[in-house]
Design a protein around this motif. Structure first.
Motif, mmCIF file in Angstrom:
data_model
loop_
_atom_site.group_PDB
_atom_site.id
_atom_site.type_symbol
_atom_site.label_atom_id
_atom_site.label_comp_id
_atom_site.label_asym_id
_atom_site.label_seq_id
_atom_site.Cartn_x
_atom_site.Cartn_y
_atom_site.Cartn_z
ATOM 1 N N PHE A 1 5.460 34.863 45.289
ATOM 2 C CA PHE A 1 4.900 34.043 44.200
ATOM 3 C C PHE A 1 5.971 34.685 43.079
ATOM 4 C CE2 PHE A 1 1.744 37.857 43.418
ATOM 5 C CZ PHE A 1 2.254 38.179 42.169
ATOM 6 N N LYS A 2 6.805 35.449 42.988
ATOM 7 C CA LYS A 2 7.470 35.938 41.737
ATOM 8 C C LYS A 2 8.058 34.332 41.216
ATOM 9 C CE LYS A 2 8.220 40.687 42.795
ATOM 10 N NZ LYS A 2 9.129 41.579 43.252
ATOM 11 N N PRO A 3 8.970 33.554 42.134
ATOM 12 C CA PRO A 3 9.513 32.468 41.529
ATOM 13 C C PRO A 3 8.378 31.371 40.912
ATOM 14 C CG PRO A 3 10.335 32.972 43.526
ATOM 15 C CD PRO A 3 9.279 33.996 43.511
ATOM 16 N N ILE A 4 7.158 31.345 41.591
ATOM 17 C CA ILE A 4 6.204 30.583 41.085
ATOM 18 C C ILE A 4 5.686 30.857 39.625
ATOM 19 C CG2 ILE A 4 3.945 29.662 41.900
ATOM 20 C CD1 ILE A 4 6.019 28.993 43.835
ATOM 21 N N VAL A 5 5.608 31.980 39.473
ATOM 22 C CA VAL A 5 5.241 32.497 37.988
ATOM 23 C C VAL A 5 6.448 32.408 37.199
ATOM 24 C CG1 VAL A 5 4.817 34.648 36.773
ATOM 25 C CG2 VAL A 5 3.590 34.235 38.926
ATOM 26 N N SER A 6 7.667 32.415 37.337
ATOM 27 C CA SER A 6 8.575 32.638 36.515
ATOM 28 C C SER A 6 9.565 31.337 36.408
ATOM 29 C CB SER A 6 9.504 33.650 36.850
ATOM 30 O OG SER A 6 10.179 33.591 37.966
ATOM 31 N N LEU A 7 9.355 30.491 37.254
ATOM 32 C CA LEU A 7 10.442 29.287 37.286
ATOM 33 C C LEU A 7 9.756 28.004 37.147
ATOM 34 C CD1 LEU A 7 12.743 30.101 40.016
ATOM 35 C CD2 LEU A 7 13.229 30.695 37.770
ATOM 36 N N ASP A 8 10.466 26.783 36.669
ATOM 37 C CA ASP A 8 9.884 25.576 36.401
ATOM 38 C C ASP A 8 9.603 25.140 37.789
ATOM 39 O OD1 ASP A 8 9.270 23.385 34.667
ATOM 40 O OD2 ASP A 8 10.615 22.431 36.198
ATOM 41 N N GLU A 9 8.613 24.199 38.139
ATOM 42 C CA GLU A 9 8.178 23.336 39.372
ATOM 43 C C GLU A 9 9.348 22.712 39.930
ATOM 44 O OE1 GLU A 9 4.396 21.395 38.757
ATOM 45 O OE2 GLU A 9 3.477 23.274 38.111
ATOM 46 N N THR A 10 10.413 22.263 39.204
ATOM 47 C CA THR A 10 11.529 21.507 39.617
ATOM 48 C C THR A 10 12.600 22.264 40.277
ATOM 49 O OG1 THR A 10 12.428 21.089 37.431
ATOM 50 C CG2 THR A 10 10.934 19.479 38.411
ATOM 51 N N LEU B 1 5.354 29.915 51.198
ATOM 52 C CA LEU B 1 4.045 30.353 50.755
ATOM 53 C C LEU B 1 3.218 29.600 51.627
ATOM 54 C CD1 LEU B 1 3.676 31.600 47.057
ATOM 55 C CD2 LEU B 1 3.021 32.938 48.987
ATOM 56 N N ILE B 2 3.181 28.207 51.688
ATOM 57 C CA ILE B 2 2.472 27.313 52.319
ATOM 58 C C ILE B 2 2.446 27.646 53.649
ATOM 59 C CG2 ILE B 2 2.269 24.816 53.179
ATOM 60 C CD1 ILE B 2 3.070 24.024 50.298
ATOM 61 N N LYS B 3 3.666 27.890 54.377
ATOM 62 C CA LYS B 3 3.671 28.423 55.804
ATOM 63 C C LYS B 3 2.923 29.526 56.014
ATOM 64 C CE LYS B 3 7.041 29.437 59.265
ATOM 65 N NZ LYS B 3 8.544 29.391 59.911
ATOM 66 N N LEU B 4 3.255 30.607 54.824
ATOM 67 C CA LEU B 4 2.534 31.881 55.137
ATOM 68 C C LEU B 4 0.993 31.741 54.969
ATOM 69 C CD1 LEU B 4 3.213 34.949 55.202
ATOM 70 C CD2 LEU B 4 2.927 34.906 52.894
ATOM 71 N N PHE B 5 0.495 30.908 54.120
ATOM 72 C CA PHE B 5 -0.988 30.817 53.788
ATOM 73 C C PHE B 5 -1.520 29.952 55.381
ATOM 74 C CE2 PHE B 5 -0.678 30.420 49.133
ATOM 75 C CZ PHE B 5 -0.599 31.528 49.043
ATOM 76 N N SER B 6 -0.645 29.238 55.661
ATOM 77 C CA SER B 6 -1.218 28.246 56.954
ATOM 78 C C SER B 6 -1.121 29.246 58.505
ATOM 79 C CB SER B 6 -0.135 27.226 57.281
ATOM 80 O OG SER B 6 -0.348 26.268 56.039
#
Length: 90
Positions: A43-52, A63-68
């Motif tokens: 989640f660190k890149p999710i917090v700090s980086l742009d969605e693109t 993360l989607i794979k981890l959650f699933s």
């Protein structure tokens, strides 16, 4: 199309640090320390980086794979985020 976990990414990206440390996350970390560390590092890149950003996109996919793959273990966290932050971040 809306992704199943979009609300989690919106919460991770926008929530304050104290909001990301809700009781359910703390309990999850105690019960599943290895899984929590994978989640935390991704989640660190999710917090700090742009969605693109390529690193953001890669982290989101992982993360989607981890959650699933671990939805039963993440269920208390996923449910708490939906309940506590609906209307604020998503």
């Amino acid at each position: 199309m809306t992704e199943k976990y979009d609300y989690m990414f919106k919460w991770i990206k926008q929530a304050t640090k104290p909001e990301r440390h809700i009781d359910e996350v703390e309990e999850f970390a105690k019960k599943h320390p290895v899984l929590f560390m994978k989640y935390h590092n991704l989640f660190k890149p999710i917090v700090s980086l742009d969605e693109t950003d390529e690193k953001y996109i890669e982290a989101k996919e992982k993360l989607i794979k981890l959650f699933s793959e671990n939805e039963d273990k993440f269920r208390p966290v996923l449910g708490a985020v939906k309940e506590k932050f609906a209307g604020k971040y998503f």
